[in-house]
Design a protein around this motif. Structure first.
Motif: not given
Length: 392
Positions: A221-232, A263-280
């Motif tokens: 998941i790629f985000l713009n740094a500026s949209d989340i309050g960061y500079t990169g 995933i099909q439900d948000l609760s599944e994310a806790a058991k899937r830590q390796h993917t997806p990645k988040v980057a800005f």
């Protein structure tokens, strides 16, 4: 209770790129652990020292970071046209599970050298000098990696002058080719699982964020740094010392995983830590890397910071670097736009430890982007070999 002796298992501890992991030959594992399942997971967790509520992995081989809580299982390939079957397990530090959902691009550089040294690759496939080119089947994601391993006098060459930011000492270069890196046909669907280069990701409590959701190398998941309050230009302490920020990133990651159909439900994310990645990402800017090295805007095409297993990575995950290269090659993604837009076959990006160059070959076919391969170089070195011991 009658004490039971520890068991010994042949193993090798290797650095690959900016990661370290415990490598096993499949045939050397206890019989119960030669198949996927609880026995294998329990063994690998005990080797690494997890789960550890203290978060230190003192009683195991792990180094208490996402870059050092890793295991690899190799065997001669059962797939036609390949030399090695490579399975990667990301061991959770404080929870009792092993995440098998993705690859480790950094440790991919150590797969070929270990396979040669440990006898997995037949001797007739190994030149005395030059380069041993190996086709590796990455079993987690069902993709092919080609490794070009340098050889000198019949031995894997580990020393050299190739420098990799995030690794203190130079070593021999191991070029890698990640073939058809987009995860088309896998659980997340096409390279862009929503069919769009930029999505509106609605995250409760945070807002609607522009995001590029891509399955290439590893779902990211790629985000713009500026949209989340960061500079990169942030370093690890800027993010990892802020529990509220880490919680926000995990919320973003969970909602992104849901939108990518991982995933099909948000609760599944806790058991899937390796993917997806988040980057800005952000356009080029001057900053000082964690080593004290000055990085200028003229050295790079863009800035990227990425999180792994809930924390900002000290450099860049290899698979995320593939995702960066692929996304940069496709005009119109957030990564491509941060790098200045337009077609490109390679980018050099700035990360917390310095810079890294990654290339990708992208073509537009019938209105859809296809990527034939991504390329980058890493290095690898054996740190220790022998046996690991675990309580019986």
């Amino acid at each position: 209770m009658t004490p039971s002796p520890q068991i010994k298992i042949p193993a090798t501890y290797l650095r690959g790129g900016t990661s370290k992991g415990v490598f096993f030959r499949l045939q050397d594992l206890p019989e119960a652990a030669r198949q996927p399942g609880p026995a294998r997971d329990s063994l690998l967790m005990r080797v690494i020292g997890s789960p550890d509520p203290y978060g230190k992995q003192i009683d195991g081989m792990g180094g208490a970071t996402s870059s050092t809580s890793k295991t690899v299982i190799l065997s001669p390939s059962e797939r036609q046209g390949h030399d090695i079957d490579y399975l990667f397990g990301q061991v959770s530090i404080d929870s009792a599970f092993v995440d098998w959902s993705g690859n480790c691009g950094n440790l991919s550089a150590a797969v070929g050298p270990f396979a040669i040294m440990s006898g997995i690759v037949p001797k007739e496939r190994i030149p005395a000098n030059g380069t041993c080119t190996l086709r590796i089947w990455q079993a987690n994601i069902g993709k092919t990696i080609i490794a070009h391993v340098p050889m000198t006098n019949g031995q894997v060459q580990e020393t050299g002058d190739f420098e990799l930011d995030g690794v203190t000492f130079p070593a021999a270069e191991v070029p890698l080719e990640f073939l058809d890196p987009a995860d088309e046909g896998e659980e997340g669907g096409a390279m862009f699982p929503t069919g769009r280069l930029i999505d509106d990701l609605d995250v409760p409590g945070i807002g609607v964020l522009k995001a590029t959701l891509i399955n290439a190398g590893i779902p990211t998941i790629f985000l713009n740094a500026s949209d989340i309050g960061y500079t990169g230009t942030e370093l690890q302490d800027d993010i990892n010392g802020d529990p509220a920020a880490l919680a926000r990133f995990e919320t973003i990651r969970a909602h992104g995983a849901l939108k990518m159909s991982l995933i099909q439900d948000l609760s599944e994310a806790a058991k899937r830590q390796h993917t997806p990645k988040v980057a800005f990402v952000a356009p080029p800017a001057d900053y000082v890397a964690s080593s004290g090295k000055a990085v200028t805007s003229g050295d790079i095409d863009l800035l990227v910071r990425a999180l792994s297993m809930g924390k900002l990575h000290h450099a860049m995950m290899g698979t995320a670097a593939v995702a960066i290269g692929v996304a940069a090659a496709v005009p119109g993604t957030l990564v491509n736009l941060a790098a200045g837009g337009g077609p490109r076959q390679a980018v050099r990006f700035g990360h917390p430890s310095g810079t890294l160059r990654v290339g990708a070959e992208a073509v537009l076919e019938d209105g859809e982007w296809k990527v034939t391969k991504a390329l980058m170089s890493r290095s690898a070195r054996v740190l220790m070999e022998g046996w690991v011991r675990v309580p019986g």
